[in-house]
Motif scaffolding. Sequence first.
Motif, mmCIF file in Angstrom:
data_model
loop_
_atom_site.group_PDB
_atom_site.id
_atom_site.type_symbol
_atom_site.label_atom_id
_atom_site.label_comp_id
_atom_site.label_asym_id
_atom_site.label_seq_id
_atom_site.Cartn_x
_atom_site.Cartn_y
_atom_site.Cartn_z
ATOM 1 N N GLU A 1 0.847 -1.195 0.000
ATOM 2 C CA GLU A 1 0.000 0.000 0.000
ATOM 3 C C GLU A 1 0.878 1.239 0.000
ATOM 4 O OE1 GLU A 1 -2.879 0.130 3.166
ATOM 5 O OE2 GLU A 1 -3.303 -2.011 2.952
ATOM 6 N N LEU A 2 0.463 2.228 -0.782
ATOM 7 C CA LEU A 2 1.091 3.550 -0.772
ATOM 8 C C LEU A 2 0.020 4.551 -0.398
ATOM 9 C CD1 LEU A 2 3.280 3.657 -4.020
ATOM 10 C CD2 LEU A 2 4.047 3.458 -1.666
ATOM 11 N N GLY A 3 0.156 5.142 0.767
ATOM 12 C CA GLY A 3 -0.841 6.109 1.215
ATOM 13 C C GLY A 3 -2.233 5.532 1.329
ATOM 14 N N GLY A 4 -2.327 4.246 1.694
ATOM 15 C CA GLY A 4 -3.627 3.600 1.851
ATOM 16 C C GLY A 4 -4.200 3.039 0.564
ATOM 17 N N VAL A 5 -3.522 3.264 -0.561
ATOM 18 C CA VAL A 5 -3.991 2.766 -1.851
ATOM 19 C C VAL A 5 -3.292 1.428 -2.151
ATOM 20 C CG1 VAL A 5 -4.113 3.233 -4.325
ATOM 21 C CG2 VAL A 5 -4.366 5.110 -2.691
ATOM 22 N N PRO A 6 -4.063 0.372 -2.401
ATOM 23 C CA PRO A 6 -3.450 -0.925 -2.691
ATOM 24 C C PRO A 6 -2.558 -0.865 -3.938
ATOM 25 C CG PRO A 6 -5.782 -1.186 -2.235
ATOM 26 C CD PRO A 6 -5.524 0.292 -2.374
ATOM 27 N N GLU A 7 -1.414 -1.499 -3.852
ATOM 28 C CA GLU A 7 -0.458 -1.582 -4.950
ATOM 29 C C GLU A 7 -0.004 -3.028 -5.073
ATOM 30 O OE1 GLU A 7 0.903 0.850 -6.934
ATOM 31 O OE2 GLU A 7 -0.156 2.517 -6.010
ATOM 32 N N SER A 8 0.543 -3.363 -6.203
ATOM 33 C CA SER A 8 1.130 -4.676 -6.395
ATOM 34 C C SER A 8 2.645 -4.522 -6.383
ATOM 35 C CB SER A 8 0.678 -5.267 -7.728
ATOM 36 O OG SER A 8 1.287 -6.526 -7.929
ATOM 37 N N ALA A 9 3.314 -5.226 -5.475
ATOM 38 C CA ALA A 9 4.771 -5.170 -5.378
ATOM 39 C C ALA A 9 5.267 -6.498 -4.824
ATOM 40 C CB ALA A 9 5.216 -4.019 -4.488
ATOM 41 N N GLU A 10 5.936 -7.265 -5.662
ATOM 42 C CA GLU A 10 6.490 -8.532 -5.192
ATOM 43 C C GLU A 10 7.528 -8.250 -4.107
ATOM 44 O OE1 GLU A 10 5.545 -11.618 -5.924
ATOM 45 O OE2 GLU A 10 4.001 -10.790 -7.235
ATOM 46 N N SER A 11 7.466 -9.017 -3.037
ATOM 47 C CA SER A 11 8.423 -8.846 -1.943
ATOM 48 C C SER A 11 8.660 -10.186 -1.283
ATOM 49 C CB SER A 11 7.899 -7.832 -0.923
ATOM 50 O OG SER A 11 6.694 -8.294 -0.356
ATOM 51 N N ARG A 12 9.751 -10.262 -0.545
ATOM 52 C CA ARG A 12 10.029 -11.494 0.194
ATOM 53 C C ARG A 12 10.793 -11.166 1.468
ATOM 54 N NH1 ARG A 12 14.326 -11.813 -3.624
ATOM 55 N NH2 ARG A 12 16.278 -12.343 -2.612
ATOM 56 N N LEU A 13 10.657 -12.054 2.418
ATOM 57 C CA LEU A 13 11.352 -11.939 3.699
ATOM 58 C C LEU A 13 12.352 -13.083 3.767
ATOM 59 C CD1 LEU A 13 11.486 -10.464 6.442
ATOM 60 C CD2 LEU A 13 9.803 -12.105 7.276
ATOM 61 N N THR A 14 13.641 -12.733 3.857
ATOM 62 C CA THR A 14 14.707 -13.722 3.895
ATOM 63 C C THR A 14 15.652 -13.392 5.036
ATOM 64 O OG1 THR A 14 14.583 -13.976 1.493
ATOM 65 C CG2 THR A 14 16.565 -14.814 2.567
ATOM 66 N N SER A 15 15.777 -14.301 5.992
ATOM 67 C CA SER A 15 16.678 -14.121 7.140
ATOM 68 C C SER A 15 16.453 -12.784 7.841
ATOM 69 C CB SER A 15 18.137 -14.250 6.692
ATOM 70 O OG SER A 15 18.378 -15.526 6.152
ATOM 71 N N GLY A 16 15.192 -12.401 7.996
ATOM 72 C CA GLY A 16 14.862 -11.180 8.711
ATOM 73 C C GLY A 16 14.985 -9.901 7.898
ATOM 74 N N THR B 1 13.601 -7.736 4.541
ATOM 75 C CA THR B 1 12.533 -7.630 3.558
ATOM 76 C C THR B 1 13.091 -7.052 2.273
ATOM 77 O OG1 THR B 1 10.893 -7.288 5.303
ATOM 78 C CG2 THR B 1 10.265 -6.635 3.076
ATOM 79 N N TYR B 2 12.851 -7.740 1.179
ATOM 80 C CA TYR B 2 13.258 -7.288 -0.146
ATOM 81 C C TYR B 2 12.003 -6.958 -0.943
ATOM 82 C CZ TYR B 2 17.696 -9.427 1.099
ATOM 83 O OH TYR B 2 18.868 -9.756 1.728
ATOM 84 N N VAL B 3 12.060 -5.867 -1.706
ATOM 85 C CA VAL B 3 10.908 -5.446 -2.510
ATOM 86 C C VAL B 3 11.425 -4.959 -3.862
ATOM 87 C CG1 VAL B 3 10.860 -3.068 -1.653
ATOM 88 C CG2 VAL B 3 8.754 -4.127 -2.425
ATOM 89 N N GLU B 4 10.574 -5.001 -4.864
ATOM 90 C CA GLU B 4 10.954 -4.560 -6.207
ATOM 91 C C GLU B 4 11.456 -3.117 -6.183
ATOM 92 O OE1 GLU B 4 7.282 -4.928 -8.300
ATOM 93 O OE2 GLU B 4 7.593 -7.054 -8.709
ATOM 94 N N MET B 5 12.536 -2.858 -6.910
ATOM 95 C CA MET B 5 13.096 -1.510 -6.903
ATOM 96 C C MET B 5 12.131 -0.503 -7.529
ATOM 97 S SD MET B 5 16.131 -1.423 -9.709
ATOM 98 C CE MET B 5 15.786 -1.450 -11.442
ATOM 99 N N GLU B 6 11.317 -0.933 -8.487
ATOM 100 C CA GLU B 6 10.362 -0.011 -9.107
ATOM 101 C C GLU B 6 9.331 0.479 -8.088
ATOM 102 O OE1 GLU B 6 11.147 -2.989 -10.384
ATOM 103 O OE2 GLU B 6 12.091 -2.538 -12.305
ATOM 104 N N PHE B 7 8.935 -0.406 -7.173
ATOM 105 C CA PHE B 7 7.985 -0.011 -6.133
ATOM 106 C C PHE B 7 8.614 1.021 -5.200
ATOM 107 C CE2 PHE B 7 6.277 -0.416 -1.831
ATOM 108 C CZ PHE B 7 4.951 -0.119 -2.069
ATOM 109 N N LEU B 8 9.862 0.776 -4.783
ATOM 110 C CA LEU B 8 10.544 1.746 -3.916
ATOM 111 C C LEU B 8 10.709 3.081 -4.615
ATOM 112 C CD1 LEU B 8 13.381 -0.071 -1.952
ATOM 113 C CD2 LEU B 8 11.315 0.990 -1.076
#
Length: 85
Positions: free
Chosen positions: A40-55, A57-64
């Motif tokens: 979510e960005l500002g309460g608006v749902p978004e699609s962003a692939e992410s994963r949690l690895t060894s504590g 969080t990784y997310v797509e650079m385009e989303f960031l």
Amino acid sequence: LRAVLENAGYTVTWNPVTRTATAVLGEQKIQIHPDSSAAELGGVPESAESRLTSGVTYVEMEFLAKALDRSCAADGFSRSIILYA
């Protein structure tokens, strides 16, 4: 995720019950739900692939880049991501 957002001035928290990373800067709020495409960005749902690895969080650079209102590029040689102001 934390290092990039804290460097941009955001306060980042992790909720282990809902498995949600939340970043806040003033009125701006970013939420990531690792291991899914929900965000979510500002309460608006978004699609962003992410994963949690060894504590971490990784997310797509385009989303960031969108969340921080910046352009981005990947440097394959140094295996790094560049966010431009």
